[in-house]
Write a protein that holds these residues in place. Structure first.
Motif, short mmCIF file in Angstrom:
data_model
loop_
_atom_site.label_atom_id
_atom_site.label_comp_id
_atom_site.label_asym_id
_atom_site.label_seq_id
_atom_site.Cartn_x
_atom_site.Cartn_y
_atom_site.Cartn_z
N ASP A 71 -5.31 -0.94 -5.31
CA ASP A 71 -4.66 -1.39 -4.07
C ASP A 71 -5.82 -2.50 -3.48
O ASP A 71 -6.83 -2.29 -3.06
N GLU A 72 -5.13 -3.77 -3.66
CA GLU A 72 -6.11 -4.95 -3.29
C GLU A 72 -7.42 -4.81 -3.93
O GLU A 72 -8.38 -4.77 -2.91
N THR A 86 0.73 -1.16 0.06
CA THR A 86 0.01 0.01 -0.02
C THR A 86 1.00 1.25 0.04
O THR A 86 0.53 2.16 -0.61
#
Ligand SMILES: Nc1ncnc2c1ncn2[C@@H]1O[C@H](COP(=O)(O)OP(=O)(O)OP(=O)(O)O)[C@@H](O)[C@H]1O
Ligand SMILES: [Mg+2]
Lengths: 227, 403
Positions: A168-169, A47
């Motif tokens: 992000d994810e 992140t």
């Protein structure tokens, strides 16, 4: 020529109390049209790296250049404008404005970019069609499944015609079917439109779909393989 | 689109929006009512005194003011009154013969101002006849009718048809006593008229004094005519008399008027402060609840100014929605009470002794609605600035991670 160039990035949190070295001498270049996964165990710095590449956060030391523009020396207000024009974002959750419909959410980013009405309508519908959620255009995000919401988020990110999309994810909250669907759509957009994606994940099924896998461990790049 | 988002955000948390809207409604309503009631008290009270006691303009011999002696008459007073009555700016003018003296009943005595009046013109200028509460307006008594204030009558323990003796001195200092009979009792909010004045007819007092020269001219101006206009006209035409408007005759009323004005400001300020705090609180909650959403918007490239505007717009919309409702309730209440009045007679013993009448007629002028609404919306605006400011101080990364 690379669109993203990160040189010798260090990021230390809590410098004054208990320092956490989230990133250690990270060097990374990403070319146009790549489909890259940033992987690694929890807390390895994924992140943090994506935030720095996207101009959401500044590195403690080091330099990030995006298409020949150095963003690490930019002021806050310049960065907001730069992000709007150059980078698409897909977050793990809370991507959409709950009070706007699906179509309006996609349109909104183009409105911020001051694009003309016809273009907004046309591109918006086209993207929703690509994502397979055309029929949900008039519905609010709360009426959509998590997978559908993330697809709207991808549409929103692509609507701004960015240099690249950072995610992000994006699949962390999704079941396996939705995960596969979302990745397939991202891969399709990568192939058809040449959209550049950089996404983080620790899901093996997602990693399998990536063409380049950058592995982080304790804030260092330990492997970088292209497939 | 910002407008669309802000508008829809209002309906997102209905309860909270209702709180903000409700406080705006109550704020407007409370202000209008407060202004209305205070108007009822103060302006009504002042209007009473101006209408029934002082009139718009009074004219005297310049000496009369400091020394109310019988000899200080207005030269050619009668002729002047007749002239003034013809002016288009003037609704009515009346002449008075004024003497200080004593009034005595069989039981008690008291100092009074004896006010000789012109029966029909006095009724026109001060509506003295309308104040008669018991008995008649100088009618039904053959010789020397007199009107007394209710308080004075109580003090002297006299009723309608009772006899009283007036004692006063003529120009040469010779004491004169005469018997009068109470024709009517008047009731008014003016302390002066209620306790310290005895009304008789000009012809009676003139006969007793041996002179019909007058001491006072009272003028009622036409509605919406500035007193100064009449005042200047008089001064241009007749020199040497003292002409005063009501503010000069009773400077304490002017003071009261100013005091009332500053009280209004204090009141408005208090209501506004309460409103500001209410709005700051609820809107801050709204911002904190949406912290991740706001972080996302800033991350994808929404400028701080737009985020600021969005939060501000939300409150402004609530103000725009709430104001008409508040105005309506305020108006409704004023409409009802302005026509019906509020009967305070249950508590009026105390009030009347301060000179208030027992039925209160609250009213507000139309400009009040505008002023109240504008100030409430400005207040709401101020209340929204702080939460909006908080919103743009957020860092996108931190906001996105907020739990
Ligand atoms: N705001 C912060 N303040 C202090 N330390 C932080 C902060 N954000 C991250 N860290 C620390 O930096 C390191 C890297 O965090 P990061 O969130 O980048 O990891 P990640 O790879 O994204 O993990 P996950 O897979 O759990 O999302 C972690 O040790 C984390 O505790
Ligand atoms: Mg992470």
């Amino acid at each position: 020529m690379s669109i993203i160039k990160a040189e010798n990035i260090n990021k230390t949190y809590n410098e004054n109390t208990i320092p956490v070295h989230a990133l250690n001498h990270v060097n990374l270049e990403i070319d146009r049209g790549e489909f890259t996964a940033i992987v690694g165990p929890s807390g390895c710095g994924k992140t943090t790296l994506l935030n720095i590449l996207g101009g959401l956060d500044q590195p403690t030391t080091g330099k990030v250049t995006i298409s020949d523009t150095e963003i690490t020396s930019m002021k806050d207000s310049e960065l907001i404008d730069f992000r709007l024009k150059n980078i698409g974002f897909v977050f793990q959750a809370y991507n959409l404005i709950p009070v706007l419909t699906t179509a309006e959410n996609v349109e909104f980013i183009m409105l911020l970019q001051k694009r003309p009405k016809e273009e907004r309508d046309q591109r918006g519908m086209e993207l929703l069609r690509e994502m397979g959620i055309e029929e949900k255009a008039r519905q609010r995000p709360s009426q959509l499944s998590g997978g559908q919401q993330q697809r709207v988020a991808v549409a929103r990110a692509l609507a701004s015609k960015p240099q690249f999309v950072l995610a992000d994810e994006p699949t962390a909250n999704l079941d396996s079917t939705s995960t596969t669907q979302l990745l397939d759509i991202m891969a399709k957009m990568n192939e058809e439109e040449g959209a550049t994606f950089v996404f983080s994940t620790h899901d093996q099924r997602v990693i399998d779909k990536a063409r380049r896998v950058v592995t982080l461990e304790d804030g260092k790049i330990v492997s970088d393989e292209k497939r | 689109m910002l407008i669309k988002i802000a508008w829809r955000n209002i309906w997102r948390s209905k309860g909270r929006s209702m709180v903000v809207m409700g406080s705006i409604i109550v704020g407007i309503w409370a202000l209008i009512s407060a202004v209305g009631f205070m108007n009822g008290f103060m302006v009504g009270y002042m209007a009473d005194i101006i209408n029934h006691d002082i009139s718009n303009i009074q004219i005297h011999n310049p000496e009369f003011k400091s020394d109310q002696e019988v000899k200080y008459v207005i030269p050619d007073g009668k002729k002047k009154v007749n002239e003034i009555r013809k002016w288009t700016e003037v609704e009515g003018a009346t002449s008075r013969i004024i003497v200080s003296g004593m009034i005595a009943s069989a039981r008690k005595g008291s100092a009074v101002q004896i006010r000789g009046v012109d029966k029909s013109n006095e009724a026109k200028v001060t509506e003295l006849d309308s104040l008669v509460n018991e008995g008649t307006y100088f009618d039904g008594i053959k010789r020397n009718p007199i009107l007394l204030g209710k308080k004075l009558a109580e003090e002297l323990k006299v009723k309608v048809k009772s006899k009283v003796i007036l004692t006063f001195m003529d120009e040469s200092g010779t004491p004169i006593s005469a018997r009068f009979r109470v024709a009517g009792i008047i009731n008014t909010s003016s302390v002066n008229l209620n306790e310290m004045t005895a009304f008789v007819l000009n012809e009676d007092i003139g006969r007793l004094l041996g002179s019909y020269e007058i001491h006072e001219i009272a003028i009622l101006t036409m509605p919406r005519i500035e007193e100064e206009v009449v005042l200047n006209k008089y001064n241009d035409l007749f020199k040497g008399d003292l002409v005063e408007t009501w503010t000069q005759v009773a400077p304490e009323l002017e003071l009261l008027n100013e005091m009332y004005g500053s009280m209004m400001y204090v009141l408005v300020f208090i209501v506004m402060m309460a409103l500001v705090f209410g709005i700051v609180n609820t809107m801050l909650m709204a911002v904190l609840e949406r912290i991740r959403e706001l972080g996302m918007l800033m991350a994808v490239g929404m400028t701080r100014i737009k985020v600021f505007l969005m939060v501000l717009l939300e409150t402004i919309f609530l103000g725009i929605l709430g104001s008409p409702i508040g105005l309506f309730f305020g108006w409704l209440m004023m409409y009802y009470y302005t026509t019906n009045g509020i009967d305070l007679s249950a508590y009026s013993e105390g009030l009347e002794s301060f000179g208030y009448s027992s039925i209160l007629y609250p009213y507000v002028d139309s400009s009040t609605y505008l002023i109240v609404t504008v100030s409430v919306i400005i207040t709401a605006f101020i209340g929204a600035v702080y939460p909006a400011w908080k919103a743009i101080k957020l860092k996108p990364v931190e906001a996105l991670h907020a739990i």
